[in-house]
Design an enzyme around this catalytic site. Structure first.
Site, PDB file in Angstrom:
ATOM      1  N   ASP A  72      -7.453 -21.063   4.835  1.00 41.52           N
ATOM      2  CA  ASP A  72      -6.239 -21.232   4.034  1.00 41.52           C
ATOM      3  C   ASP A  72      -6.589 -21.918   2.721  1.00 41.52           C
ATOM      4  OD1 ASP A  72      -6.871 -23.484   5.498  1.00 41.52           O
ATOM      5  OD2 ASP A  72      -4.915 -23.700   6.430  1.00 41.52           O
ATOM      6  N   GLU A 131       0.952 -24.072   4.209  1.00 49.27           N
ATOM      7  CA  GLU A 131       1.746 -25.288   4.354  1.00 49.27           C
ATOM      8  C   GLU A 131       3.252 -25.059   4.272  1.00 49.27           C
ATOM      9  OE1 GLU A 131       0.716 -28.162   5.193  1.00 49.27           O
ATOM     10  OE2 GLU A 131      -1.422 -28.252   4.721  1.00 49.27           O
TER      11      GLU A 131
END
EC number: 3.5.1.47
Length: 378
Positions: A72, A131
């Site tokens: 990520d 997130e």
């Protein structure tokens, strides 16, 4: 033969650390990654982009399967408090969850695996918006993977509580399912001296918060477990004015999807009950997005554990279940695979403004992951 050196990894990580960007806004991050990937040009390596995400496909010589690795790439809206020559250049934003480490290790592993054409296919996913927007789910639902969708998927997350050289995971549920909770209560404001002429939303909201805790203590199987936490409470404008409106926000964390659904249902029922009891209006917004429980598939994970346990350089630990949320859980609901912790020995926790992972974990991570992925190609 190793093709990646520690100094190179540290330099890459420090450059990435300076340019944190929140989900789906990672344009400079994407450009940096694409530039690094371009240095690895091979006739069997292909690159696609999806918004701010990147997919890199290594075509195998005689592919029987496609093996996926995910890193990520987004940062957090946190003002960094670590003073260094490579601290964040973006006020109010920071790589406080280690995604700069995840990207750096991903690039290092990609460089190692792309030096020679493997037998099987490999997909490297540099995923945006972990997130805030569940970028993995967005990419899957938008068919971004296409024919590159892996048959197995793997990923890591840095762990500040584990020493460098440690890898930790478990078969089955590793991380929790999460759900954001936003509730607005609206009544009637008034003068503090005349409460009988108003409808106090501070009182209504505090009752709602208290009753919501009975979900964990009286509705959820104690063996299964759940967490209901309200992190914000906003109401009122003055000490002598009864608040007309109150807003709450919080999170649900559960170890199974079923318990998450049960908890969401009870949040709605309790909120509606409070509205009836206090004769007010209530709006409940529950948003789970793609934050499903991270469930490690038994066969993939058993093989991973057996491999890591045999490596002299790796200290393997059996991981306890954590209430951490991770959108890789969505991808693991579609593709079997494994997520694991990588020790980075930080004195401060994930999402701390003082989070400072040990850079010695970078080369260790590249070597451990590269070795494992190569073992899958045999």
């Amino acid at each position: 033969m190793a093709f990646v050196e520690q100094e190179e990894l540290i330099a890459i990580r420090r450059q990435l650390h300076q340019i944190p960007e929140i989900g789906l806004e990672e344009k400079e991050t994407q450009a940096f990654l694409l530039n690094e990937i371009d240095k690895m040009k091979q006739p069997y390596l292909q690159v696609r982009t999806w918004q701010t995400g990147i997919l890199v496909f290594i075509e195998g010589k005689n592919p029987q399967k496609t093996i996926g690795w995910r890193a990520d790439i987004d940062g957090l809206p946190i003002q960094e408090e670590v003073v260094s020559a490579f601290q964040s250049k973006r006020p109010g934003f920071m790589h406080a969850c280690g995604h700069d480490f995840h990207m750096t290790i991903g690039l290092g592993v990609l460089k190692e695996l792309s030096q020679q054409q493997p037998d099987n296919n490999f997909l490297f996913l540099f995923q945006p918006a972990e997130e805030n927007e569940a970028g993995g789910m967005l990419m899957y639902e938008d068919h971004a993977f296409g024919e590159w969708l892996p048959d197995e998927f793997y990923a890591l997350h840095v762990n500040p509580d584990l020493p460098v050289g440690t890898i930790s995971t478990r078969v089955g549920t590793l991380f929790a399912a999460t759900c954001e909770v936003n509730i607005t209560l609206k009544g009637k404001g008034g003068h503090a001296a005349f409460p009988h002429q108003a409808n106090d939303m501070v009182l209504a909201a505090t009752n709602l918060i208290q009753q919501a805790q009975t979900i964990v203590s009286r509705n959820v199987d104690p063996v299964v477990g759940a967490v209901v936490t309200f992190g914000t409470f906003h109401a009122g404008t003055a000490c002598n004015v009864i608040a007309e409106e109150a807003t709450l926000s919080g999170t649900i964390r559960t170890l199974t999807a079923e318990t998450n659904e049960q908890t969401q249902r009870r949040i709605r029922e309790i909120s509606e009950g409070i509205a009836q009891s206090f004769q007010c209006e209530v709006t409940v917004h529950l948003d789970q997005k793609g934050y499903l429980p991270v469930v490690n598939e038994p066969a993939c994970t058993t093989n991973f554990i057996e491999y890591m346990s045999k490596q002299a350089t790796v200290q393997f630990q059996q991981a306890p279940v954590a209430m951490t949320g991770e959108d890789f859980g969505y991808l693991l609901s579609k593709v079997p695979g494994t997520m694991f912790w990588l020790g980075v020995a930080s004195p401060y926790s994930l999402h701390s403004a003082k989070f400072e992972p040990n850079e010695e974990a970078l080369l260790f991570g590249v070597e451990a992951v590269s070795g494992f992925l190569k073992s899958l190609d045999n």
